[in-house]
Write a protein that holds these residues in place. Structure first.
Motif, PDB file in Angstrom:
ATOM      1  N   PHE A 152      -8.442  15.633   9.677  1.00  0.00           N
ATOM      2  CA  PHE A 152      -8.700  14.367   8.846  1.00  0.00           C
ATOM      3  C   PHE A 152      -6.930  13.949   8.586  1.00  0.00           C
ATOM      4  O   PHE A 152      -6.244  14.728   8.755  1.00  0.00           O
ATOM      5  N   THR A 153      -7.068  12.497   8.249  1.00  0.00           N
ATOM      6  CA  THR A 153      -5.674  12.016   7.767  1.00  0.00           C
ATOM      7  C   THR A 153      -5.542  11.801   6.657  1.00  0.00           C
ATOM      8  O   THR A 153      -6.456  11.433   5.895  1.00  0.00           O
ATOM      9  N   ILE A 154      -4.592  11.842   6.208  1.00  0.00           N
ATOM     10  CA  ILE A 154      -3.948  11.713   4.891  1.00  0.00           C
ATOM     11  C   ILE A 154      -2.957  10.438   5.116  1.00  0.00           C
ATOM     12  O   ILE A 154      -1.900  10.500   5.937  1.00  0.00           O
ATOM     13  N   SER A 155      -3.174   9.530   4.198  1.00  0.00           N
ATOM     14  CA  SER A 155      -2.422   8.222   4.332  1.00  0.00           C
ATOM     15  C   SER A 155      -2.113   7.655   2.746  1.00  0.00           C
ATOM     16  O   SER A 155      -3.000   7.775   2.230  1.00  0.00           O
ATOM     17  N   SER A 156      -1.070   6.937   2.618  1.00  0.00           N
ATOM     18  CA  SER A 156      -0.610   6.158   1.423  1.00  0.00           C
ATOM     19  C   SER A 156      -0.386   4.823   1.840  1.00  0.00           C
ATOM     20  O   SER A 156       0.126   4.515   2.969  1.00  0.00           O
ATOM     21  N   SER A 157      -0.058   4.136   0.888  1.00  0.00           N
ATOM     22  CA  SER A 157       0.310   2.824   0.981  1.00  0.00           C
ATOM     23  C   SER A 157       1.189   2.446  -0.323  1.00  0.00           C
ATOM     24  O   SER A 157       1.118   2.985  -1.329  1.00  0.00           O
ATOM     25  N   HIS A 158       1.937   1.465  -0.198  1.00  0.00           N
ATOM     26  CA  HIS A 158       2.989   1.088  -1.315  1.00  0.00           C
ATOM     27  C   HIS A 158       3.110  -0.525  -1.228  1.00  0.00           C
ATOM     28  O   HIS A 158       3.209  -1.103   0.052  1.00  0.00           O
ATOM     29  N   PRO A 159       3.050  -1.171  -2.234  1.00  0.00           N
ATOM     30  CA  PRO A 159       3.226  -2.844  -2.232  1.00  0.00           C
ATOM     31  C   PRO A 159       4.370  -3.394  -1.703  1.00  0.00           C
ATOM     32  O   PRO A 159       4.195  -4.139  -1.311  1.00  0.00           O
ATOM     33  N   ASN A 160       5.460  -2.255  -1.783  1.00  0.00           N
ATOM     34  CA  ASN A 160       6.718  -3.019  -1.330  1.00  0.00           C
ATOM     35  C   ASN A 160       7.312  -1.956  -0.467  1.00  0.00           C
ATOM     36  O   ASN A 160       8.018  -1.030  -0.932  1.00  0.00           O
ATOM     37  N   PRO A 161       6.982  -1.850   0.850  1.00  0.00           N
ATOM     38  CA  PRO A 161       7.289  -0.619   1.724  1.00  0.00           C
ATOM     39  C   PRO A 161       8.779  -0.793   1.992  1.00  0.00           C
ATOM     40  O   PRO A 161       9.496   0.303   2.320  1.00  0.00           O
TER      41      PRO A 161
ATOM     42  N   GLN B  54       5.155   3.514   7.708  1.00  0.00           N
ATOM     43  CA  GLN B  54       3.944   3.128   7.205  1.00  0.00           C
ATOM     44  C   GLN B  54       2.874   3.621   8.318  1.00  0.00           C
ATOM     45  O   GLN B  54       3.368   3.402   9.553  1.00  0.00           O
ATOM     46  N   PRO B  55       1.773   3.806   8.037  1.00  0.00           N
ATOM     47  CA  PRO B  55       1.015   4.096   6.790  1.00  0.00           C
ATOM     48  C   PRO B  55       1.335   5.330   6.067  1.00  0.00           C
ATOM     49  O   PRO B  55       0.355   5.885   5.280  1.00  0.00           O
ATOM     50  N   TYR B  56       2.525   5.866   6.300  1.00  0.00           N
ATOM     51  CA  TYR B  56       2.939   7.189   5.622  1.00  0.00           C
ATOM     52  C   TYR B  56       1.735   8.117   5.678  1.00  0.00           C
ATOM     53  O   TYR B  56       0.936   8.639   5.004  1.00  0.00           O
ATOM     54  N   SER B  57       1.267   8.378   7.001  1.00  0.00           N
ATOM     55  CA  SER B  57       0.320   9.442   7.333  1.00  0.00           C
ATOM     56  C   SER B  57       0.595  10.828   8.191  1.00  0.00           C
ATOM     57  O   SER B  57       1.788  10.783   8.659  1.00  0.00           O
ATOM     58  N   LEU B  58      -0.168  11.711   7.973  1.00  0.00           N
ATOM     59  CA  LEU B  58      -0.220  12.683   8.547  1.00  0.00           C
ATOM     60  C   LEU B  58      -1.703  13.496   8.827  1.00  0.00           C
ATOM     61  O   LEU B  58      -2.402  13.116   8.114  1.00  0.00           O
ATOM     62  N   THR B  59      -1.978  14.343   9.889  1.00  0.00           N
ATOM     63  CA  THR B  59      -3.125  14.786  10.082  1.00  0.00           C
ATOM     64  C   THR B  59      -3.045  16.485   9.520  1.00  0.00           C
ATOM     65  O   THR B  59      -2.119  17.048   9.805  1.00  0.00           O
TER      66      THR B  59
END
Length: 105
Positions: free
Chosen positions: A39-48, A69-74
């Motif tokens: 499964f994928t783990i991801s995060s977001s930030h309003p000002n990358p 972005q999207p700052y993800s990993l599996t």
């Protein structure tokens, strides 16, 4: 002048802006994830533009990070039970964190 500076400062996610800029997008809080299935783990930030990288910790242990972005990993979970996922963003102004809990079954 004060309003313009305040508006600009808020757009950067700095003090007076969004107090919780970093947000874990996946998995969502309370989600059930299947063991041994990726499964994928991801995060977001309003000002990358201010984010240098995001690091992930599962139950306190480092599991990886991402600098784009999207700052993800599996992740392929190999154990079951309740989990606490923490994302820590290193930004130009310090660190920000976000934590959720989910279950692996």
């Amino acid at each position: 002048w004060e309003y313009s500076v305040s508006t600009w400062n808020g757009s950067l996610g700095a003090a007076g802006g969004n107090p919780k800029g970093l947000k874990i997008m996946s998995p969502q809080n309370g989600t059930v994830v299947r063991a041994f299935e990726p499964f994928t783990i991801s995060s977001s930030h309003p000002n990358p533009l201010v984010v240098q990288r995001v690091m992930y910790y599962l139950n306190g242990g480092y599991i990886g990070g991402s600098a784009a972005q999207p700052y993800s990993l599996t992740l392929v979970p190999e154990s079951v039970g309740p989990m606490q996922l923490t994302a820590i963003a290193e930004t130009l102004t310090g660190t920000e964190s976000s934590t959720i809990t989910f279950v692996i079954q």
